[in-house]
Design a protein around this motif. Structure first.
Motif, PDB file in Angstrom:
ATOM      1  N   PHE A  50       0.792  -1.219   0.000  1.00  0.00           N
ATOM      2  CA  PHE A  50       0.000   0.000   0.000  1.00  0.00           C
ATOM      3  C   PHE A  50       0.829   1.277   0.000  1.00  0.00           C
ATOM      4  O   PHE A  50       0.319   2.335  -0.301  1.00  0.00           O
ATOM      5  N   ASP A  51       2.118   1.216   0.342  1.00  0.00           N
ATOM      6  CA  ASP A  51       2.905   2.446   0.421  1.00  0.00           C
ATOM      7  C   ASP A  51       3.912   2.588  -0.720  1.00  0.00           C
ATOM      8  O   ASP A  51       4.858   3.337  -0.622  1.00  0.00           O
ATOM      9  N   ARG A  56      -2.206   1.968  -6.701  1.00  0.00           N
ATOM     10  CA  ARG A  56      -3.352   2.825  -6.979  1.00  0.00           C
ATOM     11  C   ARG A  56      -3.661   3.676  -5.748  1.00  0.00           C
ATOM     12  O   ARG A  56      -3.693   3.178  -4.630  1.00  0.00           O
ATOM     13  N   GLY A  57      -3.868   4.972  -5.966  1.00  0.00           N
ATOM     14  CA  GLY A  57      -4.149   5.899  -4.874  1.00  0.00           C
ATOM     15  C   GLY A  57      -2.927   6.693  -4.431  1.00  0.00           C
ATOM     16  O   GLY A  57      -3.069   7.677  -3.720  1.00  0.00           O
ATOM     17  N   ASN A  58      -1.739   6.279  -4.846  1.00  0.00           N
ATOM     18  CA  ASN A  58      -0.504   6.994  -4.509  1.00  0.00           C
ATOM     19  C   ASN A  58       0.022   7.726  -5.736  1.00  0.00           C
ATOM     20  O   ASN A  58      -0.284   7.357  -6.870  1.00  0.00           O
ATOM     21  N   VAL A  59       0.823   8.742  -5.509  1.00  0.00           N
ATOM     22  CA  VAL A  59       1.429   9.513  -6.596  1.00  0.00           C
ATOM     23  C   VAL A  59       2.937   9.531  -6.393  1.00  0.00           C
ATOM     24  O   VAL A  59       3.419   9.777  -5.291  1.00  0.00           O
ATOM     25  N   ASN A  60       3.680   9.252  -7.462  1.00  0.00           N
ATOM     26  CA  ASN A  60       5.133   9.282  -7.409  1.00  0.00           C
ATOM     27  C   ASN A  60       5.579  10.743  -7.343  1.00  0.00           C
ATOM     28  O   ASN A  60       5.336  11.504  -8.274  1.00  0.00           O
ATOM     29  N   PRO A  61       6.234  11.155  -6.246  1.00  0.00           N
ATOM     30  CA  PRO A  61       6.618  12.564  -6.131  1.00  0.00           C
ATOM     31  C   PRO A  61       7.732  12.975  -7.096  1.00  0.00           C
ATOM     32  O   PRO A  61       7.940  14.158  -7.326  1.00  0.00           O
ATOM     33  N   TYR A  62       8.447  12.012  -7.661  1.00  0.00           N
ATOM     34  CA  TYR A  62       9.541  12.325  -8.583  1.00  0.00           C
ATOM     35  C   TYR A  62       9.050  12.513 -10.016  1.00  0.00           C
ATOM     36  O   TYR A  62       9.619  13.275 -10.772  1.00  0.00           O
ATOM     37  N   THR A  63       7.984  11.775 -10.390  1.00  0.00           N
ATOM     38  CA  THR A  63       7.491  11.850 -11.768  1.00  0.00           C
ATOM     39  C   THR A  63       6.110  12.475 -11.880  1.00  0.00           C
ATOM     40  O   THR A  63       5.710  12.881 -12.962  1.00  0.00           O
ATOM     41  N   GLY A  64       5.361  12.514 -10.767  1.00  0.00           N
ATOM     42  CA  GLY A  64       3.996  13.035 -10.802  1.00  0.00           C
ATOM     43  C   GLY A  64       2.982  12.026 -11.314  1.00  0.00           C
ATOM     44  O   GLY A  64       1.802  12.333 -11.425  1.00  0.00           O
ATOM     45  N   GLN A  65       3.423  10.791 -11.633  1.00  0.00           N
ATOM     46  CA  GLN A  65       2.507   9.781 -12.165  1.00  0.00           C
ATOM     47  C   GLN A  65       1.704   9.134 -11.042  1.00  0.00           C
ATOM     48  O   GLN A  65       2.234   8.826  -9.979  1.00  0.00           O
ATOM     49  N   ALA A  66       0.418   8.906 -11.315  1.00  0.00           N
ATOM     50  CA  ALA A  66      -0.449   8.224 -10.351  1.00  0.00           C
ATOM     51  C   ALA A  66      -0.207   6.724 -10.432  1.00  0.00           C
ATOM     52  O   ALA A  66       0.052   6.183 -11.508  1.00  0.00           O
ATOM     53  N   GLY A  67      -0.292   6.062  -9.297  1.00  0.00           N
ATOM     54  CA  GLY A  67      -0.114   4.613  -9.250  1.00  0.00           C
ATOM     55  C   GLY A  67      -1.271   3.884  -9.914  1.00  0.00           C
ATOM     56  O   GLY A  67      -2.414   4.355  -9.894  1.00  0.00           O
ATOM     57  N   THR A  68      -0.996   2.720 -10.489  1.00  0.00           N
ATOM     58  CA  THR A  68      -2.022   1.953 -11.201  1.00  0.00           C
ATOM     59  C   THR A  68      -2.168   0.523 -10.685  1.00  0.00           C
ATOM     60  O   THR A  68      -3.120  -0.151 -11.010  1.00  0.00           O
TER      61      THR A  68
END
Length: 101
Positions: A50-51, A56-68
C-alpha cells in the motif's frame, strides 16, 4: 529538564521514522532479455503493497505519475515452469470391493 528530555525523545523518534520512510536510489541495469532499465528512485522494500509509488491511490513525487497497481490483486503464477524434483505418484490403497479400477 523534562522539556529537554521530551525534545530529545521526539527528535530520536523523528529520526527513526524518517529512516523507515526513506527512498532508495536504484542504479540503471540491463535485464537478462537485454532491456535497459533507467536509474530511478523507489520506496524502501518493506512487504507492504500500500505504500509504494506504483500502488493505486498513490502519486510518485519524482514523476507526478499516479499509481495503477491494485494492492489486492492475487500474484500470478510464475511464467517459468518449475524444474525441480520429478513428480512422484501417490500410492493408492488397495481396493477389495466393487468399483475397483
Amino acid at each position: 529538564m523534562r522539556m529537554m528530555k521530551a525534545l530529545t525523545v521526539a527528535a530520536a523518534l523523528a529520526c527513526v521514522a524518517s529512516g523507515a520512510l526513506a527512498d532508495q536510489y536504484v542504479r540503471g541495469y540491463t535485464r537478462q532479455n537485454g532491456t535497459y532499465v533507467q536509474p530511478h528512485m523507489r520506496t524502501s522494500p518493506n512487504g507492504n503493497p500500500f505504500d509504494n509509488y506504483s500502488t493505486r491511490g498513490n502519486v510518485n513525487p519524482y514523476t507526478g505519475q499516479a499509481g495503477t497497481h491494485n494492492p489486492y490483486a492475487v500474484p500470478s503464477a510464475p511464467s517459468v515452469p518449475y524444474v525441480g524434483v520429478p513428480s512422484v505418484r501417490t500410492p493408492q490403497a488397495p481396493c477389495y470391493g466393487y468399483g475397483c479400477r
